[in-house]
Scaffold this active site. Sequence first.
Site, PDB file in Angstrom:
ATOM      1  N   ARG A   1       0.784  -0.035  -8.876  1.00 19.55           N
ATOM      2  CA  ARG A   1      -0.408   0.787  -9.132  1.00 19.55           C
ATOM      3  C   ARG A   1      -1.214   0.212 -10.301  1.00 19.55           C
ATOM      4  O   ARG A   1      -2.435   0.287 -10.319  1.00 19.55           O
ATOM      5  CB  ARG A   1      -0.012   2.248  -9.365  1.00 19.55           C
ATOM      6  CG  ARG A   1       0.459   2.901  -8.049  1.00 19.55           C
ATOM      7  CD  ARG A   1       1.006   4.278  -8.238  1.00 19.55           C
ATOM      8  NE  ARG A   1      -0.041   5.278  -8.393  1.00 19.55           N
ATOM      9  CZ  ARG A   1      -0.741   5.794  -7.399  1.00 19.55           C
ATOM     10  NH1 ARG A   1      -0.528   5.411  -6.162  1.00 19.55           N
ATOM     11  NH2 ARG A   1      -1.660   6.712  -7.623  1.00 19.55           N
TER      12      ARG A   1
ATOM     13  N   HIS B   1      -3.666  -0.410  -0.739  1.00 23.30           N
ATOM     14  CA  HIS B   1      -2.955   0.861  -0.909  1.00 23.30           C
ATOM     15  C   HIS B   1      -1.675   0.612  -1.694  1.00 23.30           C
ATOM     16  O   HIS B   1      -1.111  -0.483  -1.619  1.00 23.30           O
ATOM     17  CB  HIS B   1      -2.591   1.446   0.463  1.00 23.30           C
ATOM     18  CG  HIS B   1      -1.619   2.583   0.393  1.00 23.30           C
ATOM     19  ND1 HIS B   1      -1.995   3.863   0.049  1.00 23.30           N
ATOM     20  CD2 HIS B   1      -0.262   2.622   0.572  1.00 23.30           C
ATOM     21  CE1 HIS B   1      -0.919   4.642   0.036  1.00 23.30           C
ATOM     22  NE2 HIS B   1       0.140   3.911   0.353  1.00 23.30           N
TER      23      HIS B   1
ATOM     24  N   ARG C   1      -8.427  -3.953  -7.167  1.00 26.15           N
ATOM     25  CA  ARG C   1      -9.562  -3.127  -6.714  1.00 26.15           C
ATOM     26  C   ARG C   1     -10.839  -3.469  -7.465  1.00 26.15           C
ATOM     27  O   ARG C   1     -11.935  -3.447  -6.896  1.00 26.15           O
ATOM     28  CB  ARG C   1      -9.215  -1.642  -6.836  1.00 26.15           C
ATOM     29  CG  ARG C   1      -8.292  -1.187  -5.700  1.00 26.15           C
ATOM     30  CD  ARG C   1      -7.851   0.234  -5.908  1.00 26.15           C
ATOM     31  NE  ARG C   1      -7.133   0.760  -4.755  1.00 26.15           N
ATOM     32  CZ  ARG C   1      -6.240   1.734  -4.839  1.00 26.15           C
ATOM     33  NH1 ARG C   1      -5.963   2.287  -5.995  1.00 26.15           N
ATOM     34  NH2 ARG C   1      -5.623   2.162  -3.749  1.00 26.15           N
TER      35      ARG C   1
ATOM     36  N   THR D   1      -8.080   4.247  -7.987  1.00 25.85           N
ATOM     37  CA  THR D   1      -8.536   4.438  -6.594  1.00 25.85           C
ATOM     38  C   THR D   1     -10.004   4.079  -6.442  1.00 25.85           C
ATOM     39  O   THR D   1     -10.401   3.396  -5.491  1.00 25.85           O
ATOM     40  CB  THR D   1      -8.329   5.921  -6.180  1.00 25.85           C
ATOM     41  OG1 THR D   1      -6.963   6.258  -6.384  1.00 25.85           O
ATOM     42  CG2 THR D   1      -8.704   6.154  -4.728  1.00 25.85           C
TER      43      THR D   1
ATOM     44  N   ASN E   1     -11.153   0.628  -0.404  1.00 34.06           N
ATOM     45  CA  ASN E   1     -10.748   0.167  -1.742  1.00 34.06           C
ATOM     46  C   ASN E   1      -9.689  -0.943  -1.721  1.00 34.06           C
ATOM     47  O   ASN E   1      -8.842  -1.030  -2.593  1.00 34.06           O
ATOM     48  CB  ASN E   1     -10.332   1.358  -2.610  1.00 34.06           C
ATOM     49  CG  ASN E   1      -9.162   2.121  -2.042  1.00 34.06           C
ATOM     50  OD1 ASN E   1      -8.705   1.829  -0.946  1.00 34.06           O
ATOM     51  ND2 ASN E   1      -8.669   3.093  -2.779  1.00 34.06           N
TER      52      ASN E   1
ATOM     53  N   PHE F   1     -12.187  13.843   3.227  1.00 39.03           N
ATOM     54  CA  PHE F   1     -12.381  12.454   3.652  1.00 39.03           C
ATOM     55  C   PHE F   1     -11.338  11.993   4.680  1.00 39.03           C
ATOM     56  O   PHE F   1     -11.330  10.829   5.072  1.00 39.03           O
ATOM     57  CB  PHE F   1     -12.383  11.516   2.439  1.00 39.03           C
ATOM     58  CG  PHE F   1     -11.167  11.626   1.549  1.00 39.03           C
ATOM     59  CD1 PHE F   1      -9.974  10.998   1.892  1.00 39.03           C
ATOM     60  CD2 PHE F   1     -11.220  12.358   0.364  1.00 39.03           C
ATOM     61  CE1 PHE F   1      -8.849  11.096   1.085  1.00 39.03           C
ATOM     62  CE2 PHE F   1     -10.091  12.465  -0.453  1.00 39.03           C
ATOM     63  CZ  PHE F   1      -8.900  11.828  -0.090  1.00 39.03           C
TER      64      PHE F   1
HETATM   65  P1  CMP Z   1      -5.041   5.097  -1.034  1.00 44.54           P
HETATM   66  O1  CMP Z   1      -4.422   4.640  -2.292  1.00 44.54           O
HETATM   67  O2  CMP Z   1      -4.713   4.363   0.224  1.00 44.54           O
HETATM   68  O3  CMP Z   1      -4.675   6.637  -0.828  1.00 44.54           O
HETATM   69  C1  CMP Z   1      -5.513   7.569  -0.168  1.00 44.54           C
HETATM   70  C2  CMP Z   1      -6.829   6.981   0.187  1.00 44.54           C
HETATM   71  O4  CMP Z   1      -7.845   7.906   0.437  1.00 44.54           O
HETATM   72  C3  CMP Z   1      -7.386   6.179  -0.988  1.00 44.54           C
HETATM   73  O5  CMP Z   1      -6.628   5.032  -1.218  1.00 44.54           O
HETATM   74  C4  CMP Z   1      -8.812   5.948  -0.543  1.00 44.54           C
HETATM   75  O6  CMP Z   1      -8.912   4.945   0.458  1.00 44.54           O
HETATM   76  C5  CMP Z   1      -9.097   7.302   0.100  1.00 44.54           C
HETATM   77  N1  CMP Z   1      -9.807   8.211  -0.822  1.00 44.54           N
HETATM   78  C6  CMP Z   1      -9.328   8.788  -1.941  1.00 44.54           C
HETATM   79  N2  CMP Z   1     -10.258   9.563  -2.518  1.00 44.54           N
HETATM   80  C7  CMP Z   1     -11.367   9.472  -1.741  1.00 44.54           C
HETATM   81  C8  CMP Z   1     -12.672  10.041  -1.800  1.00 44.54           C
HETATM   82  N3  CMP Z   1     -13.020  10.882  -2.796  1.00 44.54           N
HETATM   83  N4  CMP Z   1     -13.555   9.740  -0.831  1.00 44.54           N
HETATM   84  C9  CMP Z   1     -13.183   8.902   0.170  1.00 44.54           C
HETATM   85  N5  CMP Z   1     -11.967   8.330   0.294  1.00 44.54           N
HETATM   86  C10 CMP Z   1     -11.068   8.615  -0.653  1.00 44.54           C
END
Ligand code: CMP
Length: 141
Positions: A86, A116, A103, A92, A113, A58
Site C-alpha cells: 500500500r 490494486h 499511482r 487511492t 488508478n 461507484f
Molecule cells: P482499489 O484499491 O482497487 O479498491 C477499490 C477501488 O474502487 C479503488 O481502488 C478505485 O479503483 C475505486 N474507487 C475508490 N473510491 C472511488 C471513488 N470515489 N470513485 C470511483 N472509484 C473509486
Amino acid sequence: MGNKTLAIIKPDAVKNGYTGKIYHRIIQSDYKILSAKLLKMTKAQAEGFYSVHQKRPFYNELTVFMSSGPCMVLALEKENAVNSWRETIGATNPAEAADGTIRNDFATNIQENAVHGSDSDENAQKEIAFFFSESELISTQ
Ligand code: CMP
C-alpha cells in the site's frame, strides 16, 4: 517467509503500456512474485471480487472498468506485505498519492488508478484465493 498480498495491474495501466514498468518496480522493491497472470475479468468476476463495495455509488462503474480489458493479477510476498504494498502504490486518489508511488506515476484518476492492493492480511488471503489455486503459488526467486 513473509506475508502475502494481492496486487492487480488494472486495465488502464495495461492499456497504457505500463505493465512492464510496474512489474519492474515490484521486483526492485524486493517483493517475491509467487504467481502472476494476465486475464480479462468478466463483469460477474469483477462484481464478485469487489463485492465489499457493492453498496458504494461507484460499484457499477468500477466493475465495468475492471472488466473492460486485460489486467495482471499477482500474488506477492514480503515482510509486512499488505502495508508495504500500500505504501509502494500510494493513496487511492492519484492526486493525493506521494511522489514516487506507482499511482502518482501511472494512475489516471481515482477509479482508473493503475493498481490494486489488499487492505488486510485476511482480505489478502481471500483475494489471492479468488484468482490462484495453491499449486499456482510458487516462486522463481
Ligand atoms: P482499489 O484499491 O482497487 O479498491 C477499490 C477501488 O474502487 C479503488 O481502488 C478505485 O479503483 C475505486 N474507487 C475508490 N473510491 C472511488 C471513488 N470515489 N470513485 C470511483 N472509484 C473509486
